[in-house]
Every structure is written in structure tokens, then in C-alpha cells.
Design a protein around this motif. Structure first.
Motif, PDB file in Angstrom:
ATOM      1  N   ALA A   1     -51.253  77.493  -1.723  1.00 56.48           N
ATOM      2  CA  ALA A   1     -52.185  78.438  -1.110  1.00 56.48           C
ATOM      3  C   ALA A   1     -51.495  79.779  -0.911  1.00 56.48           C
ATOM      4  CB  ALA A   1     -52.691  77.895   0.219  1.00 56.48           C
ATOM      5  N   VAL A   2     -52.296  80.774  -0.588  1.00 60.36           N
ATOM      6  CA  VAL A   2     -51.785  82.120  -0.315  1.00 60.36           C
ATOM      7  C   VAL A   2     -51.950  82.386   1.183  1.00 60.36           C
ATOM      8  CG1 VAL A   2     -52.036  84.581  -0.751  1.00 60.36           C
ATOM      9  CG2 VAL A   2     -52.358  82.933  -2.620  1.00 60.36           C
ATOM     10  N   GLY A   3     -50.866  82.712   1.839  1.00 63.67           N
ATOM     11  CA  GLY A   3     -50.901  82.981   3.273  1.00 63.67           C
ATOM     12  C   GLY A   3     -49.497  83.068   3.824  1.00 63.67           C
ATOM     13  N   THR A   4     -49.399  83.025   5.126  1.00 62.92           N
ATOM     14  CA  THR A   4     -48.102  83.022   5.794  1.00 62.92           C
ATOM     15  C   THR A   4     -47.811  81.608   6.264  1.00 62.92           C
ATOM     16  OG1 THR A   4     -48.511  85.276   6.570  1.00 62.92           O
ATOM     17  CG2 THR A   4     -46.723  84.060   7.626  1.00 62.92           C
ATOM     18  N   PRO A   5     -46.791  80.960   5.747  1.00 63.75           N
ATOM     19  CA  PRO A   5     -46.534  79.557   6.111  1.00 63.75           C
ATOM     20  C   PRO A   5     -46.451  79.340   7.610  1.00 63.75           C
ATOM     21  CG  PRO A   5     -45.166  80.211   4.257  1.00 63.75           C
ATOM     22  CD  PRO A   5     -45.835  81.454   4.734  1.00 63.75           C
ATOM     23  N   GLY A   6     -45.763  80.246   8.315  1.00 65.98           N
ATOM     24  CA  GLY A   6     -45.638  80.084   9.757  1.00 65.98           C
ATOM     25  C   GLY A   6     -46.980  80.160  10.459  1.00 65.98           C
ATOM     26  N   ALA A   7     -47.845  81.103  10.037  1.00 67.33           N
ATOM     27  CA  ALA A   7     -49.156  81.238  10.657  1.00 67.33           C
ATOM     28  C   ALA A   7     -50.025  80.028  10.349  1.00 67.33           C
ATOM     29  CB  ALA A   7     -49.830  82.525  10.178  1.00 67.33           C
ATOM     30  N   VAL A   8     -49.992  79.544   9.093  1.00 69.84           N
ATOM     31  CA  VAL A   8     -50.778  78.366   8.727  1.00 69.84           C
ATOM     32  C   VAL A   8     -50.304  77.157   9.529  1.00 69.84           C
ATOM     33  CG1 VAL A   8     -51.355  76.794   6.844  1.00 69.84           C
ATOM     34  CG2 VAL A   8     -51.321  79.258   6.440  1.00 69.84           C
ATOM     35  N   ALA A   9     -48.993  77.010   9.661  1.00 73.15           N
ATOM     36  CA  ALA A   9     -48.457  75.910  10.451  1.00 73.15           C
ATOM     37  C   ALA A   9     -48.908  76.005  11.901  1.00 73.15           C
ATOM     38  CB  ALA A   9     -46.922  75.900  10.363  1.00 73.15           C
ATOM     39  N   GLN A  10     -48.965  77.223  12.431  1.00 71.73           N
ATOM     40  CA  GLN A  10     -49.390  77.385  13.810  1.00 71.73           C
ATOM     41  C   GLN A  10     -50.867  77.043  13.988  1.00 71.73           C
ATOM     42  OE1 GLN A  10     -47.138  77.982  16.097  1.00 71.73           O
ATOM     43  NE2 GLN A  10     -48.688  77.646  17.680  1.00 71.73           N
ATOM     44  N   VAL A  11     -51.702  77.408  13.009  1.00 77.14           N
ATOM     45  CA  VAL A  11     -53.117  77.059  13.067  1.00 77.14           C
ATOM     46  C   VAL A  11     -53.288  75.539  13.060  1.00 77.14           C
ATOM     47  CG1 VAL A  11     -55.324  77.200  11.864  1.00 77.14           C
ATOM     48  CG2 VAL A  11     -53.865  79.226  12.019  1.00 77.14           C
ATOM     49  N   LEU A  12     -52.580  74.859  12.147  1.00 83.15           N
ATOM     50  CA  LEU A  12     -52.666  73.405  12.100  1.00 83.15           C
ATOM     51  C   LEU A  12     -52.123  72.776  13.379  1.00 83.15           C
ATOM     52  CD1 LEU A  12     -51.613  72.714   8.389  1.00 83.15           C
ATOM     53  CD2 LEU A  12     -53.913  72.799   9.359  1.00 83.15           C
ATOM     54  N   ALA A  13     -51.058  73.361  13.931  1.00 80.72           N
ATOM     55  CA  ALA A  13     -50.501  72.829  15.172  1.00 80.72           C
ATOM     56  C   ALA A  13     -51.510  72.928  16.313  1.00 80.72           C
ATOM     57  CB  ALA A  13     -49.223  73.571  15.538  1.00 80.72           C
ATOM     58  N   THR A  14     -52.256  74.043  16.337  1.00 78.90           N
ATOM     59  CA  THR A  14     -53.277  74.196  17.376  1.00 78.90           C
ATOM     60  C   THR A  14     -54.364  73.144  17.239  1.00 78.90           C
ATOM     61  OG1 THR A  14     -52.860  76.582  17.496  1.00 78.90           O
ATOM     62  CG2 THR A  14     -54.953  75.791  18.365  1.00 78.90           C
ATOM     63  N   LEU A  15     -54.823  72.899  15.996  1.00 80.37           N
ATOM     64  CA  LEU A  15     -55.863  71.898  15.771  1.00 80.37           C
ATOM     65  C   LEU A  15     -55.359  70.492  16.108  1.00 80.37           C
ATOM     66  CD1 LEU A  15     -57.361  73.210  12.405  1.00 80.37           C
ATOM     67  CD2 LEU A  15     -58.214  73.594  14.714  1.00 80.37           C
ATOM     68  N   ILE A  16     -54.128  70.188  15.716  1.00 79.21           N
ATOM     69  CA  ILE A  16     -53.561  68.864  15.990  1.00 79.21           C
ATOM     70  C   ILE A  16     -53.384  68.674  17.492  1.00 79.21           C
ATOM     71  CG2 ILE A  16     -51.526  67.414  15.661  1.00 79.21           C
ATOM     72  CD1 ILE A  16     -51.217  68.696  12.892  1.00 79.21           C
ATOM     73  N   GLU A  17     -52.927  69.722  18.182  1.00 81.59           N
ATOM     74  CA  GLU A  17     -52.741  69.608  19.623  1.00 81.59           C
ATOM     75  C   GLU A  17     -54.074  69.420  20.333  1.00 81.59           C
ATOM     76  OE1 GLU A  17     -50.696  72.018  23.341  1.00 81.59           O
ATOM     77  OE2 GLU A  17     -51.628  73.093  21.677  1.00 81.59           O
ATOM     78  N   ASN A  18     -55.118  70.150  19.884  1.00 83.70           N
ATOM     79  CA  ASN A  18     -56.437  69.965  20.491  1.00 83.70           C
ATOM     80  C   ASN A  18     -56.928  68.530  20.312  1.00 83.70           C
ATOM     81  OD1 ASN A  18     -56.642  72.530  21.470  1.00 83.70           O
ATOM     82  ND2 ASN A  18     -57.979  73.296  19.849  1.00 83.70           N
ATOM     83  N   SER A  19     -56.693  67.965  19.119  1.00 85.37           N
ATOM     84  CA  SER A  19     -57.099  66.582  18.897  1.00 85.37           C
ATOM     85  C   SER A  19     -56.318  65.625  19.784  1.00 85.37           C
ATOM     86  CB  SER A  19     -56.898  66.216  17.423  1.00 85.37           C
ATOM     87  OG  SER A  19     -57.743  66.984  16.587  1.00 85.37           O
ATOM     88  N   LEU A  20     -55.032  65.938  20.005  1.00 85.59           N
ATOM     89  CA  LEU A  20     -54.217  65.085  20.860  1.00 85.59           C
ATOM     90  C   LEU A  20     -54.655  65.176  22.320  1.00 85.59           C
ATOM     91  CD1 LEU A  20     -51.737  63.252  21.314  1.00 85.59           C
ATOM     92  CD2 LEU A  20     -50.355  65.342  21.507  1.00 85.59           C
ATOM     93  N   MET A  21     -54.962  66.403  22.778  1.00 85.94           N
ATOM     94  CA  MET A  21     -55.282  66.604  24.182  1.00 85.94           C
ATOM     95  C   MET A  21     -56.721  66.233  24.509  1.00 85.94           C
ATOM     96  SD  MET A  21     -52.407  67.592  25.361  1.00 85.94           S
ATOM     97  CE  MET A  21     -52.956  68.060  26.994  1.00 85.94           C
ATOM     98  N   HIS A  22     -57.661  66.564  23.610  1.00 86.82           N
ATOM     99  CA  HIS A  22     -59.077  66.412  23.928  1.00 86.82           C
ATOM    100  C   HIS A  22     -59.796  65.384  23.049  1.00 86.82           C
ATOM    101  CE1 HIS A  22     -58.216  69.964  26.210  1.00 86.82           C
ATOM    102  NE2 HIS A  22     -58.026  70.705  25.129  1.00 86.82           N
ATOM    103  N   GLY A  23     -59.142  64.902  21.996  1.00 85.84           N
ATOM    104  CA  GLY A  23     -59.772  63.938  21.104  1.00 85.84           C
ATOM    105  C   GLY A  23     -59.372  62.515  21.417  1.00 85.84           C
ATOM    106  N   ASP A  24     -59.632  61.640  20.440  1.00 83.05           N
ATOM    107  CA  ASP A  24     -59.311  60.226  20.632  1.00 83.05           C
ATOM    108  C   ASP A  24     -59.176  59.586  19.261  1.00 83.05           C
ATOM    109  OD1 ASP A  24     -58.751  57.885  21.853  1.00 83.05           O
ATOM    110  OD2 ASP A  24     -60.767  57.496  22.620  1.00 83.05           O
ATOM    111  N   GLY A  25     -58.534  58.425  19.245  1.00 79.71           N
ATOM    112  CA  GLY A  25     -58.400  57.668  18.011  1.00 79.71           C
ATOM    113  C   GLY A  25     -57.462  58.340  17.021  1.00 79.71           C
ATOM    114  N   THR A  26     -57.655  57.982  15.748  1.00 83.55           N
ATOM    115  CA  THR A  26     -56.802  58.500  14.680  1.00 83.55           C
ATOM    116  C   THR A  26     -57.185  59.937  14.342  1.00 83.55           C
ATOM    117  OG1 THR A  26     -56.585  56.282  13.738  1.00 83.55           O
ATOM    118  CG2 THR A  26     -56.087  58.148  12.290  1.00 83.55           C
ATOM    119  N   VAL A  27     -56.166  60.757  14.138  1.00 84.22           N
ATOM    120  CA  VAL A  27     -56.362  62.135  13.697  1.00 84.22           C
ATOM    121  C   VAL A  27     -56.040  62.198  12.215  1.00 84.22           C
ATOM    122  CG1 VAL A  27     -55.579  64.507  13.912  1.00 84.22           C
ATOM    123  CG2 VAL A  27     -55.858  63.105  15.954  1.00 84.22           C
ATOM    124  N   ALA A  28     -56.966  62.767  11.453  1.00 81.82           N
ATOM    125  CA  ALA A  28     -56.812  62.798   9.998  1.00 81.82           C
ATOM    126  C   ALA A  28     -56.737  64.232   9.508  1.00 81.82           C
ATOM    127  CB  ALA A  28     -57.982  62.077   9.325  1.00 81.82           C
TER     128      ALA A  28
END
Length: 479
Positions: A317-344
Motif C-alpha cells: 500500500a501507499v502511506g506512512t507505515p507508522g500512521a497506518v500502524a497507529q490507525v490499526l492500533a486504535t481499532l484493535i484497542e477499541n475492540s479490546l476495550m469495548h468489544g468482545d470475543g475474537t478480533v479479526a
């Protein structure tokens, strides 16, 4: 300034009043004196004519007749008529003392008329005129002072108000006042101050947003870093030689997390000063996804939950690896804090874009929120409401976008541009992902060696009682 305006106006008025007042006093004094002489002279001539006409007519000249005539003039104080022969002189009024204004006339029959007026009366008349002039001058000065105070207030009050506005700007209150004063020059200054207030307000808002974004974005990597360090400490306590490789690996991951944190903070600072500045490059999306799975593996293991990856591999992909990683980290953390079950995490291709979807088995996004979850301060779980807003900003800064595709179960998708390649396209034959959604047919990028990637493979991690998962197989939850 107000006092100077008043004093300068009064000075001008006083000079004008003094010049014209003195001139007027001189002119009026001479006019009164000249009028007195003319009046005395005219009275003497009239009395001579009166006495002569009575003598010619054979009438008796009496004091009463002369006195009534003489009393009509305000300046005449004393009249003496000397008759011809042995007749006694006729006198009307009291002889004035001191300096006098005198006029004498002699008739044809030898009668002689003397008319006198006291100079003190002339001076009194001049004094009365002077008082009138002084009263008018004083009235003019008072009126000028009132006008000067009003004008000084009209000019000084706006300047004081503008000074207060400038002081408010300096003290951190950038609200424009939108006040105008009817003076073009002062209104121009007010326009400039209001425009400056707007600019300062926008700058302060951007700086405050930067501080909020930076503080929020620092929290997530530091949380993961602290967990890594705790795991390193726990592993190093055994001091077994076979654990040294694990300790080294964990330390390397922690160091990479710190470097990524530094990169994200630097990117936030750069975007806040010049949003047009971009740092997008082509990168391997698999590495970023794998990095996030490895970093969040301990947190999910501790929570007794699993995090899995499916979809196409070998995508760039085209982008900034650090920024993309941070976006995914935010989504994963939200799933961990507010979601349930398996995160895919599922990667796929659509058109000329690559997509990373993050979903879990939790209650999803509240229907009342919908796409407003990306707005600042909007949160359905009593959090700060900044995480998704900052993640969307980071995605858009690289030309991508972050969207909520589905509310229940929640599906967040990060869209990124694909890197241009000359390799032959591969069909997207990915099967069902972790959310049960069938993969979208598209074009993939060949992996190294020219072979198409295996779209059905998955990299899953989860709770494991035997230690970190390094085999690449799907981890099963522990007891």
C-alpha cells in the motif's frame, strides 16, 4: 490622550476668544466714547436752536422746558444756558465732578449753551459692555469645553476599547468583539484586530487539538510498551539461558514500538504546522498487520481473547507505515476495550485500493451514533472520543480513509491506495473471513518469486498457556 485633546481644544478656543475679545473691547470703547461726544455736541446744538427760537418768538425760556428736553439723553448730566443781558443763567442737572466731556454752542442773540457729560458714565458704559463680552466669551469657552470633552471621549474611548481588545488577545482570549466606532481609521484598526483574533483563535484551536491528539496517541503505544516491558521483566527473572532469545525478541519489539511512537508524534507535529506536507511511501502491509498482531498478542492473551488475521497477503500500500500502524492500533484497542470475543483483521483488495477490516463479536456501535463515532468528543463508552477522530485524520493525511462499514457486528475498514506494480494481477479468491463475510473479487499483487499469494491462509494468535506463539499457527485459548 483625552486630557491632551481637551487642553488643546480649550487652548485654541481661548486664543480665539482672547484675540477677538480684546479687539471687540477696544472697538466698543472707542465707539462709546465717540458716541458720547457726538451726543453732547448734538444736545448743545439742539438747545441753542430751541432757546433762539423762543427768544425770537418772544417766549420765556424756562428751566422746565429745557430740562425736559435735556433728560432724554442718557449721556447728558449737566446743561447751562447763559442768556443775553442781565438774565440769570439756567442750569439743568448736577455739574459732574472729575473729567467731563463738554460741548459749547453760542446763538445769534448772544445766548450760550454748555452741555457736559461725566467720563465716569462713559467708563461705566464701557464696563457694562466688557462684562457682556466676557460673559459671551465664558459661554463660548464652556461650550467649547463640553464639545472638547465629547470629542475626546469619542476618540479616546475607542482607543481604550481597542487597547483592551489587544490585551485580551495577549492574555489568550481570542474572541473578536466586532465593535465599530464610526471613525474610518479606528474602524480599520478594529477590522485588523478582529481578523487577528480569528487567526489566533484558529491557531490556538489547532495547537490544543495537537496537544489532545498527541497525548491520546501517546497513550496507546505506551500501554503496549509497558506490557512488553513487564513481560521482559517477568521472563528475565528466570535467568534461564534458553530464555535469552525470547528476552532479546521482546526487547526488540519494545524498541520498535518506541520508534513508531516517535514517528507518530513527529507526524502529528508536522501535520499540525503544514497539513500539505506528506510522507506517504510504498510499504508492505503484511509487515504492519503482523507487527500489530504481535504487539497486541499479550493483551489479548491476558484478556482470554483471540486476535486473528485472514484475507490476502503480499499486499503493498501507499502511506506512512507508522500512521497506518497507529490507525490499526486504535481499532484493535477499541475492540479490546469495548468489544468482545475474537478480533479479526482481514485484508482484501477493491479496485485500486487495499482494505484492512477490523471486526469483533461485541455489541457493536450504538445505532444513535452511527458514523458520528469519528467526531471528536463523541463516545458511547465514556471515553475521550479522540481515538477514532485522530485515526481518521491520520488515514486522510496519507490519502486514505477510515469508515464504519457495519455497526453490528462492528466492522471498521481502512482504505489505502495500492502501490503501482508491473507484475501480473492475481485473482482475489479469499474465502470467508473471521466475520463470515465473503471476500471481494479483485486484483492482488504477486508475492516474491512470481507466485500468487495464498488468500486462504491465516495468522491467528490467542491466549496460550505455553508462551508466545512463534509457529504462525492459530493459537487456541488456554484454560
Amino acid at each position: 490622550m483625552r486630557r491632551r485633546l481637551i487642553l488643546s481644544t480649550l487652548a485654541v478656543v481661548l486664543v480665539v476668544v482672547a484675540v477677538f475679545g480684546v479687539s471687540l473691547v477696544i472697538v466698543e470703547s472707542r465707539t462709546i466714547e465717540s458716541s458720547t461726544r457726538d451726543s453732547v455736541r448734538a444736545e448743545a446744538s439742539r438747545l441753542v436752536s430751541t432757546v433762539e427760537s423762543r427768544l425770537v418768538a418772544g417766549e420765556r425760556v424756562t428751566k422746565a422746558s429745557i430740562g425736559v428736553t435735556a433728560s432724554k439723553d442718557r449721556y447728558v448730566r449737566y446743561i447751562r444756558v447763559d442768556m443775553p443781558g442781565d438774565r440769570a443763567p439756567i442750569e439743568v442737572g448736577e455739574r459732574p465732578s472729575g473729567e467731563v466731556v463738554e460741548a459749547r454752542e453760542t446763538g445769534a442773540h448772544g445766548e450760550r449753551v454748555t452741555v457736559q457729560a461725566s467720563r465716569s458714565a462713559v467708563r461705566a458704559e464701557v464696563g457694562r459692555t466688557l462684562l457682556i463680552i466676557l460673559a459671551v466669551a465664558l459661554l463660548a469657552v464652556v461650550a467649547a469645553a463640553a464639545l472638547a470633552v465629547r470629542q475626546a471621549h469619542r476618540v479616546a474611548a475607542p482607543l481604550t476599547d481597542l487597547a483592551e481588545t489587544a490585551e485580551r488577545l495577549g492574555s489568550g482570549d481570542p474572541r473578536p468583539r466586532h465593535r465599530r466606532y464610526g471613525v474610518p481609521e479606528l474602524d480599520r484598526v478594529a477590522d485588523v484586530l478582529d481578523a487577528s483574533a480569528d487567526r489566533i483563535g484558529r491557531m490556538l484551536t489547532a495547537e490544543r487539538r495537537l496537544a489532545a491528539d498527541a497525548s491520546h496517541q501517546l497513550r496507546t503505544p505506551l500501554t503496549a510498551l509497558s506490557m512488553r516491558l513487564e513481560e521482559i521483566i517477568a521472563t528475565s527473572e528466570g535467568e534461564a539461558p534458553e530464555d535469552r532469545a525470547v528476552v532479546k525478541e521482546e526487547a526488540t519489539i519494545a524498541l520498535a514500538q518506541v520508534e513508531r511512537l516517535t514517528d507518530v508524534v513527529q507526524r502529528l507535529l508536522t501535520n499540525s504546522r503544514d497539513p500539505r506536507t506528506g510522507s506517504a511511501v510504498g510499504f508492505d502491509l503484511d509487515e504492519v498487520v503482523k507487527q500489530q498482531i504481535e504487539e497486541w498478542k499479550p493483551a489479548y492473551r491476558s484478556a482470554g481473547r483471540a486476535i486473528v488475521r485472514s484475507g490476502k497477503t503480499g499486499l503493498r500500500a501507499v502511506g506512512t507505515p507508522g500512521a497506518v500502524a497507529q490507525v490499526l492500533a486504535t481499532l484493535i484497542e477499541n475492540s479490546l476495550m469495548h468489544g468482545d470475543g475474537t478480533v479479526a483483521l482481514r485484508t482484501r483488495v477493491t479496485g485500486n485500493q487495499v482494505v484492512v477490516e477490523v471486526t469483533d463479536e461485541g455489541p457493536g456501535v450504538d445505532e444513535a451514533l452511527g458514523s458520528r463515532v469519528f467526531e471528536r468528543t463523541v463516545s458511547g463508552h465514556n471515553s475521550t472520543g479522540l481515538g477514532l477522530a485522530v485515526a481518521r485524520d491520520l488515514a486522510e493525511a496519507d490519502g486514505g480513509r477510515l469508515e464504519l462499514l457495519q455497526q453490528l457486528p462492528p466492522v471498521f475498514a481502512l482504505f489505502l491506495s495500492r502501490e503501482a506494480t508491473d507484475a501480473a494481477p492475481c485473482p482475489d479468491t479469499a474465502g470467508p473471513d473471521a466475520t463470515g463475510t465473503t471476500g471481494t473479487t479483485g486484483t492482488g499483487t504477486p508475492a516474491a518469486g512470481g507466485a500468487c499469494p495464498d488468500a486462504t491462509g491465516s495468522d491467528a494468535t490467542g491466549p496460550d498457556t505455553t508462551g508466545p506463539d512463534t509457529s504462525g499457527e492459530t493459537a487456541r485459548p488456554g484454560a
